[in-house]
Design an enzyme around this catalytic site. Sequence first.
Site, PDB file in Angstrom:
ATOM      1  N   GLU A   1       0.660  -1.202  -0.202  1.00 20.24           N
ATOM      2  CA  GLU A   1       0.140   0.120  -0.059  1.00 20.24           C
ATOM      3  C   GLU A   1       0.857   1.334  -0.119  1.00 20.24           C
ATOM      4  O   GLU A   1       0.351   2.185  -0.475  1.00 20.24           O
ATOM      5  CB  GLU A   1      -0.864   0.026   1.183  1.00 20.24           C
TER       6      GLU A   1
ATOM      7  N   PHE B   1     -11.669  -7.201  14.088  1.00 19.28           N
ATOM      8  CA  PHE B   1     -10.452  -7.493  13.175  1.00 19.28           C
ATOM      9  C   PHE B   1     -10.235  -6.563  12.083  1.00 19.28           C
ATOM     10  O   PHE B   1     -11.285  -6.091  11.281  1.00 19.28           O
ATOM     11  CB  PHE B   1     -10.900  -8.742  12.569  1.00 19.28           C
ATOM     12  N   GLN B   2      -8.991  -6.443  12.135  1.00 17.54           N
ATOM     13  CA  GLN B   2      -8.363  -5.230  11.093  1.00 17.54           C
ATOM     14  C   GLN B   2      -9.110  -3.908  11.412  1.00 17.54           C
ATOM     15  O   GLN B   2      -9.431  -3.153  10.377  1.00 17.54           O
ATOM     16  CB  GLN B   2      -8.654  -5.607   9.623  1.00 17.54           C
TER      17      GLN B   2
ATOM     18  N   LYS C   1     -17.684  -0.895   5.758  1.00 14.59           N
ATOM     19  CA  LYS C   1     -18.206  -1.893   4.939  1.00 14.59           C
ATOM     20  C   LYS C   1     -19.689  -1.950   4.773  1.00 14.59           C
ATOM     21  O   LYS C   1     -20.268  -2.120   3.634  1.00 14.59           O
ATOM     22  CB  LYS C   1     -17.836  -3.273   5.534  1.00 14.59           C
TER      23      LYS C   1
ATOM     24  N   MET D   1      24.128   9.027   2.886  1.00 10.81           N
ATOM     25  CA  MET D   1      24.117  10.128   3.443  1.00 10.81           C
ATOM     26  C   MET D   1      24.226  10.231   5.042  1.00 10.81           C
ATOM     27  O   MET D   1      25.138  10.849   5.546  1.00 10.81           O
ATOM     28  CB  MET D   1      22.550  10.985   3.198  1.00 10.81           C
TER      29      MET D   1
END
Length: 609
Positions: free
Chosen positions: A71, A133-134, A183, A500
């Site tokens: 993602e 969940f999630q 959802k 760097m």
Amino acid sequence: MTTHTPTPADIAPTVKQPAAPQDVTGAQSLVLALEAAGVEVVFGLPGGAILPAYDPLLDSTKVRHILVRHEQGAGHAAEGYASATGRVGVCMATSGPGATNLVTAIADAYMDSVPMVAITGQVSSRTIGTDAFQEADIRGITMPITKHSYLVTDPAEIAGAVKEAFHIASTGRPGPVLVDITKDALVGKTVFEWPADIGLPGYRPVTRPHHKQIRAAAKLIRDAKRPVFYLGGGIVRAEAADELRELVDLAGIPLVTTLMARGVVPDSHPLHLGMPGMHGSVAAVTALQKADLLIAIGTRFDDRVTGHLPSFAPGAKVIHADIDPAEISKNRVADVPIVGDAKAVITDLITALRADHESGRAGDFTAWQQRTRGWADTYPLGYSPAEDATAIPPQYVIERIGALTGPDAVYAAGVGQHQMWAAQFVQYERPNAWLNSGGLGTMGYSVPAAMGAKVGEPDRVVWAIDGDGCFQMTNQELATCMINKIPIKVAIINNSSLGMVRQWQTLFYNERYSNTDLHTAVGSRIPDFVKLAESYGCVGLRCDKTEDVDATIAKALEINDVPVVIDFVVERDAMVWPMVPAGVSNDLVTTARAMTPVWDRDDDAEGSR
């Protein structure tokens, strides 16, 4: 008998007909809203909570979905698309870890004012707050790093939220907007209607500058002896490069372009002194320090430009123009503050200065032009390979990529030494050619950003100039590029180190190299970047000799049907110069280790008058 449920492809032709609302699911409403907003591509990765949206997305004839491998890649790809095209970039993810994986890209877009809409799925509204969940409160997590955010629980509100999100992301100071949709809102029934109007009474960005402030700015310019245009990325976002060129030519004032503004005035312009800041050119840094007037447009006086803020441009008055009023006088108090869109500000300044010219009141900056050009000629950007160096100078690689590819290409850099060399040694002649993570400094930005840029600008050559450290954070998006026929070119500036950080360890930590050796070229090849590229189906090349650099780049430029990855094995201890160490005055700019320009006392005395 079953009833045919209309798909977005069926409904799309009637979207712009308010008299014909359609019964749809919330998910269909989302896809139709994206189509109505003019979205061409969405970078995303499905999961449980957002899955209802992916079913009607399959039916869309207008929106292309590109399946990423992570993602964060979706977010940076949306940024790259937006930065290269000027249009709003769109990314999509599911709830919980899918959404939180977008956070870095959202923060990156916020820091660099990139117009982006992030759409995330959320658990059902009845389970929010139960640690389902999630579940993750992505709206709360991202509130400090978005322009605005929505939590949509009613399918009837989806279309309106999407329209508002695109408006907010692309107007005023651009930035990311989050639309989090539960959802149950996606699976619920609603009537789709694309709103005719937007009702945002609290959102009224000021775009037109006040005429009184423009007149005050014109007077300061007229009276100045040593003015400098200090130009930032806001001008790029405002698509004001043409107007800016007219202003610069009319005023005859030397200019500097920040890291985010590279290309907004062609590097070849005779008044261009380069990039200011920690790794800016000596001429740019010195001109700001010795100026008696800074005309700052679309920039924010960030610490990487100012260095030790109290000692920055000590003798200068400040005109500060920005569309975000919160930036005005945030770091440096403005003598003339101007709130407005950069294009409008520049246009009004042209009118005011032209009137001064016609009335014989124009400032004469000939002597100042000659003086600043003298600094540029005396202290040009350059590099000297170490006497005992055996590998390729990294600056040379990047310089040749720019020279052989040309100014019409897009160059997306990662973060670190290679980023600074790409800003210094590629010649930029147009805006939107240079993409980088300026404010947040995100390793892993380059490859997915280049991917997004190539999708948005398919006819341009797109280079990802990356470090061996940055590349290993998001190189999985090569699979996305290969499968979706996105033929970017990746130049890995491989010094086998976190370059760097190693430079700072060399300069400030007595060469104690704690955890910066990546083992990618010195002593081992973990991984072997050529084999890695080939495993993804890309063309993998390696170049470890200076005399082979041009031929290797030329070969990459001939391949335009698949991604190309080049492992340039470069000098490990090459450093970025000039440099202003963090926290000190820009007067202490160094051109090489322990080497500071020596200014003639008469020159300094003249500068104080």
